[in-house]
Design a protein around this motif. Structure first.
Motif, PDB file in Angstrom:
ATOM      1  N   PRO A  23     -21.952  36.421   2.052  1.00 12.11           N
ATOM      2  CA  PRO A  23     -21.411  36.379   0.641  1.00 12.11           C
ATOM      3  C   PRO A  23     -19.986  36.710   0.668  1.00 12.11           C
ATOM      4  O   PRO A  23     -19.753  37.665   1.418  1.00 12.11           O
ATOM      5  N   GLN A  24     -19.009  36.289  -0.014  1.00 10.94           N
ATOM      6  CA  GLN A  24     -17.752  36.627  -0.269  1.00 10.94           C
ATOM      7  C   GLN A  24     -17.804  37.700  -1.451  1.00 10.94           C
ATOM      8  O   GLN A  24     -18.657  37.641  -2.673  1.00 10.94           O
ATOM      9  N   TYR A  25     -17.280  38.830  -1.363  1.00  7.92           N
ATOM     10  CA  TYR A  25     -17.291  40.022  -2.294  1.00  7.92           C
ATOM     11  C   TYR A  25     -16.209  40.683  -2.224  1.00  7.92           C
ATOM     12  O   TYR A  25     -15.110  40.735  -1.473  1.00  7.92           O
ATOM     13  N   THR A  26     -16.100  41.581  -3.616  1.00 10.53           N
ATOM     14  CA  THR A  26     -14.870  42.611  -3.532  1.00 10.53           C
ATOM     15  C   THR A  26     -15.675  43.988  -3.967  1.00 10.53           C
ATOM     16  O   THR A  26     -16.841  43.839  -4.737  1.00 10.53           O
ATOM     17  N   LEU A  27     -15.190  45.063  -3.878  1.00  4.25           N
ATOM     18  CA  LEU A  27     -15.510  46.473  -4.264  1.00  4.25           C
ATOM     19  C   LEU A  27     -14.619  47.093  -5.090  1.00  4.25           C
ATOM     20  O   LEU A  27     -13.493  47.140  -4.669  1.00  4.25           O
ATOM     21  N   THR A  28     -15.228  47.635  -6.315  1.00  2.51           N
ATOM     22  CA  THR A  28     -14.303  48.420  -6.866  1.00  2.51           C
ATOM     23  C   THR A  28     -14.865  49.704  -7.432  1.00  2.51           C
ATOM     24  O   THR A  28     -16.146  49.691  -7.508  1.00  2.51           O
ATOM     25  N   SER A  29     -14.153  50.803  -7.710  1.00  3.45           N
ATOM     26  CA  SER A  29     -14.731  52.068  -8.218  1.00  3.45           C
ATOM     27  C   SER A  29     -13.634  52.905  -8.957  1.00  3.45           C
ATOM     28  O   SER A  29     -12.364  52.579  -8.805  1.00  3.45           O
ATOM     29  N   ILE A  30     -13.875  53.615  -9.878  1.00  5.34           N
ATOM     30  CA  ILE A  30     -13.148  54.545 -10.556  1.00  5.34           C
ATOM     31  C   ILE A  30     -12.700  55.879  -9.860  1.00  5.34           C
ATOM     32  O   ILE A  30     -11.725  56.694 -10.369  1.00  5.34           O
ATOM     33  N   TRP A  31     -13.710  56.074  -8.924  1.00  6.61           N
ATOM     34  CA  TRP A  31     -13.545  57.368  -8.441  1.00  6.61           C
ATOM     35  C   TRP A  31     -13.663  57.646  -6.908  1.00  6.61           C
ATOM     36  O   TRP A  31     -13.496  58.673  -6.304  1.00  6.61           O
ATOM     37  N   LEU A  32     -13.695  56.532  -6.281  1.00  8.97           N
ATOM     38  CA  LEU A  32     -13.588  56.514  -4.700  1.00  8.97           C
ATOM     39  C   LEU A  32     -12.085  55.622  -4.590  1.00  8.97           C
ATOM     40  O   LEU A  32     -11.690  54.716  -5.082  1.00  8.97           O
ATOM     41  N   ASP A  33     -11.423  56.132  -3.537  1.00 14.34           N
ATOM     42  CA  ASP A  33     -10.177  55.863  -3.121  1.00 14.34           C
ATOM     43  C   ASP A  33     -10.490  54.432  -2.334  1.00 14.34           C
ATOM     44  O   ASP A  33     -11.300  54.434  -1.825  1.00 14.34           O
ATOM     45  N   ARG A  34      -9.347  53.796  -1.878  1.00 13.42           N
ATOM     46  CA  ARG A  34      -9.453  52.457  -1.427  1.00 13.42           C
ATOM     47  C   ARG A  34      -9.846  52.874   0.351  1.00 13.42           C
ATOM     48  O   ARG A  34     -10.541  51.920   0.794  1.00 13.42           O
ATOM     49  N   LEU A  35      -9.486  53.916   0.863  1.00 13.23           N
ATOM     50  CA  LEU A  35      -9.780  54.228   2.397  1.00 13.23           C
ATOM     51  C   LEU A  35     -11.637  54.304   2.363  1.00 13.23           C
ATOM     52  O   LEU A  35     -12.329  53.848   3.261  1.00 13.23           O
ATOM     53  N   ARG A  36     -11.964  55.060   1.327  1.00 14.88           N
ATOM     54  CA  ARG A  36     -13.653  55.201   1.404  1.00 14.88           C
ATOM     55  C   ARG A  36     -14.204  53.796   1.045  1.00 14.88           C
ATOM     56  O   ARG A  36     -15.094  53.540   1.530  1.00 14.88           O
ATOM     57  N   LEU A  37     -13.571  52.990   0.165  1.00 13.72           N
ATOM     58  CA  LEU A  37     -14.054  51.901  -0.050  1.00 13.72           C
ATOM     59  C   LEU A  37     -14.206  51.085   0.902  1.00 13.72           C
ATOM     60  O   LEU A  37     -14.938  50.236   1.089  1.00 13.72           O
ATOM     61  N   SER A  38     -13.161  50.776   1.414  1.00 16.46           N
ATOM     62  CA  SER A  38     -12.909  50.227   2.873  1.00 16.46           C
ATOM     63  C   SER A  38     -13.936  50.480   3.792  1.00 16.46           C
ATOM     64  O   SER A  38     -14.705  49.751   4.471  1.00 16.46           O
ATOM     65  N   LEU A  39     -14.292  51.763   4.034  1.00 15.87           N
ATOM     66  CA  LEU A  39     -15.475  52.390   4.880  1.00 15.87           C
ATOM     67  C   LEU A  39     -16.783  51.654   4.619  1.00 15.87           C
ATOM     68  O   LEU A  39     -17.708  51.232   5.233  1.00 15.87           O
ATOM     69  N   ILE A  40     -17.166  51.675   3.460  1.00 11.44           N
ATOM     70  CA  ILE A  40     -18.175  51.044   2.621  1.00 11.44           C
ATOM     71  C   ILE A  40     -18.090  49.516   2.688  1.00 11.44           C
ATOM     72  O   ILE A  40     -19.368  48.821   3.255  1.00 11.44           O
ATOM     73  N   ALA A  41     -17.113  48.757   2.804  1.00  8.28           N
ATOM     74  CA  ALA A  41     -17.089  47.048   3.073  1.00  8.28           C
ATOM     75  C   ALA A  41     -17.377  47.138   4.696  1.00  8.28           C
ATOM     76  O   ALA A  41     -18.079  46.025   4.968  1.00  8.28           O
ATOM     77  N   ASN A  42     -16.771  47.916   5.465  1.00  9.63           N
ATOM     78  CA  ASN A  42     -17.371  47.707   6.960  1.00  9.63           C
ATOM     79  C   ASN A  42     -18.582  47.937   7.278  1.00  9.63           C
ATOM     80  O   ASN A  42     -19.179  47.330   8.087  1.00  9.63           O
TER      81      ASN A  42
END
Length: 488
Positions: free
Chosen positions: A127-146
């Motif tokens: 699936p193609q996807y995006t991740l957004t959050s109001i309390w996690l910075d982009r580095l942590r979101l990138s780790l989740i994406a990986n």
């Protein structure tokens, strides 16, 4: 896809032409069926607030898409949350230039996964996807994406959305080492906002760092309220079980009682004027009911009475508040420290805080306490010439008000005794010699003005060595039948 086919037939010298449109029907592919089944399963497993499917995609014959709103589970709530703000004067980012704010939360705002299912999913493409959050910075979101990408590589060819939801819901805090404490640093949001090595599919979904903590608190409060309202609790008064939306939870102690029982409890105390008794009914608990909890249960008239008495009681205990000496006014006046003048904001009367008469500046009070009784007696018993002389010297209005105050003080001194706890004047009209102060609820003996035990105030009258032994009804005019019942 339609094809146009034309047939010509010659009959009896005439040419007949027929035209047919053939439509090639392509059956639903395995990918299409798998996508449909997966979205139906997600919608049936999770609540509507978690899974949102774009219903217009099917109508427009476009790719299926939607959003998964996933709040991470906290294993042992509450979880310690630390927000680290940069100081305004800090020129460099360092630990020494941060201010810390610590909160405990039971629920964290969700992580939003917006997805589009391509035609080759799940057979060969993810699936193609995006991740957004109001309390996690982009580095942590990138780790989740990986992490999500690696899981897809392990399960390629299978439906993956449910697995992704479980990872974000159950494992993301442990994966990010946030399962025991969540630390959110403003420095990280600044450094990771535009770093080149970050995943381009992730985004921090809030404008200012200062808005993060209030957003987390609002979400946590809303979720706690939602869970409380939909959970049944037993009431220790009526012993029935009711949902939290029909109950009141005391903030200080956490004790819970149903609305109907607390309404009766509040009504009785408000009617009696016992504002300090609006506490948790649990024996020995002193958690106060909050004003909005009382307002939601009692009538509008009773709540106005509650506010009025509560204000009056509060003002009486404030050392920097006096009441306007004018009897028709009696409004509370705030007195500043070391000031001898009070100014009523209602009637604009300026008075001396010592003698309660009109303010006289640096001059001494015209009527000394020792002379008040003598002067007023002269004014009351003297002839017209003496009265005229005293009125010219002290003022007729001042003398009349002083006489009224003296008579009031005499009556209070003759008919009341001071509470041994707060000093309030208490009048005894009827009943036994065990008294209760209307202001501070202190128990005391009317005969010796001794403070009594709160747990068992009658011990004072039952103890043999007490000077008030067996004098609970001493001086009380009661009939013989009542005495027999009480002694029995």
């Amino acid at each position: 896809m339609a094809e146009n086919n034309c047939f010509r037939i010659f009959k009896n010298g005439f040419m007949l032409q027929f035209s047919f449109n053939f439509v090639k029907l392509t059956p639903m592919t395995d990918n299409d069926s798998a996508q449909e089944d997966e979205l139906l399963a997600l919608g049936s497993i999770f609540d509507e607030g978690i899974v949102t499917i774009d219903q217009t995609a099917k109508e427009k014959n476009s790719l299926r898409s939607g959003c998964l709103t996933i709040s991470p589970d906290i294993p042992n709530p509450p979880l310690k949350l630390i927000c680290k703000y940069l100081k305004q004067s800090a020129e460099t980012i360092s630990e020494n230039s941060e201010n810390h704010i610590t909160e405990n939360v039971s629920y964290l705002p969700p992580i939003c996964l917006r997805f589009i299912l391509p035609q080759n999913y799940p057979s060969s493409g993810p699936p193609q996807y995006t991740l957004t959050s109001i309390w996690l910075d982009r580095l942590r979101l990138s780790l989740i994406a990986n992490k999500l990408d690696s899981v897809w590589e392990e399960h390629q060819g299978q439906e993956i959305l449910y697995t992704w939801v479980q990872i974000i819901k159950e494992d993301v805090l442990e994966f990010l080492n946030l399962d025991s404490e969540v630390s959110i640093r403003q420095a990280d949001f600044i450094e990771n906002s535009s770093a080149e090595n970050l995943d381009q599919r992730v985004m921090q979904d809030i404008g200012r760092f200062s808005d993060i903590l209030p957003a987390i608190q609002d979400y946590d409060n809303a979720r706690q309220k939602e869970v409380f309202e939909n959970t049944p609790f037993p009431c220790d008064i009526c012993f029935s079980e009711k949902y939290g939306k029909n109950c009141v939870k005391f903030k200080g102690c956490g004790h819970i009682y149903c609305d109907s029982c607390l309404k009766s409890y509040f009504d009785v105390h408000i009617k009696d004027g016992n504002m300090k008794s609006l506490v948790c009914p649990e024996p020995g608990c002193e958690s106060q009911a909050l004003p909005f909890q009382i307002k939601n249960l009692v009538s509008e008239e009773d709540f106005k009475r509650y506010e009025s008495i509560l204000l009056q009681t509060t003002l009486d205990t404030m050392s920097d508040v006096m009441y306007c000496p004018r009897k028709f006014c009696q409004s509370p006046v705030l007195i500043e420290e070391d000031e001898t003048m009070g100014m009523c904001a209602v009637c604009h009367y300026s008075f001396c805080t010592y003698c309660k008469l009109a303010y006289h500046g640096v001059e001494p009070c015209k009527l000394k306490l020792k002379k008040l009784t003598v002067i007023c007696e002269q004014y009351q018993n003297g002839d017209d010439s003496i009265r005229k002389e005293l009125e010219g010297k002290y003022g007729a209005k001042v003398l009349r008000e002083t006489m009224e105050n003296i008579e009031s003080e005499r009556w209070v001194a003759a008919n009341s005794k001071p509470c041994p706890d707060c000093g309030a004047a208490i009048e005894k009209q009827s009943g036994c010699n065990k008294m209760t102060c209307y202001k501070c609820k202190c128990y005391f003996c009317w005969l010796c003005v001794h403070r009594l035990s709160k747990a068992n105030p009658y011990t004072h009258f039952n103890t043999f060595n007490s000077k008030c032994y067996n004098k609970l009804f001493d001086g009380v005019d009661v009939d013989e039948e009542f005495m027999d019942v009480m002694y029995w």
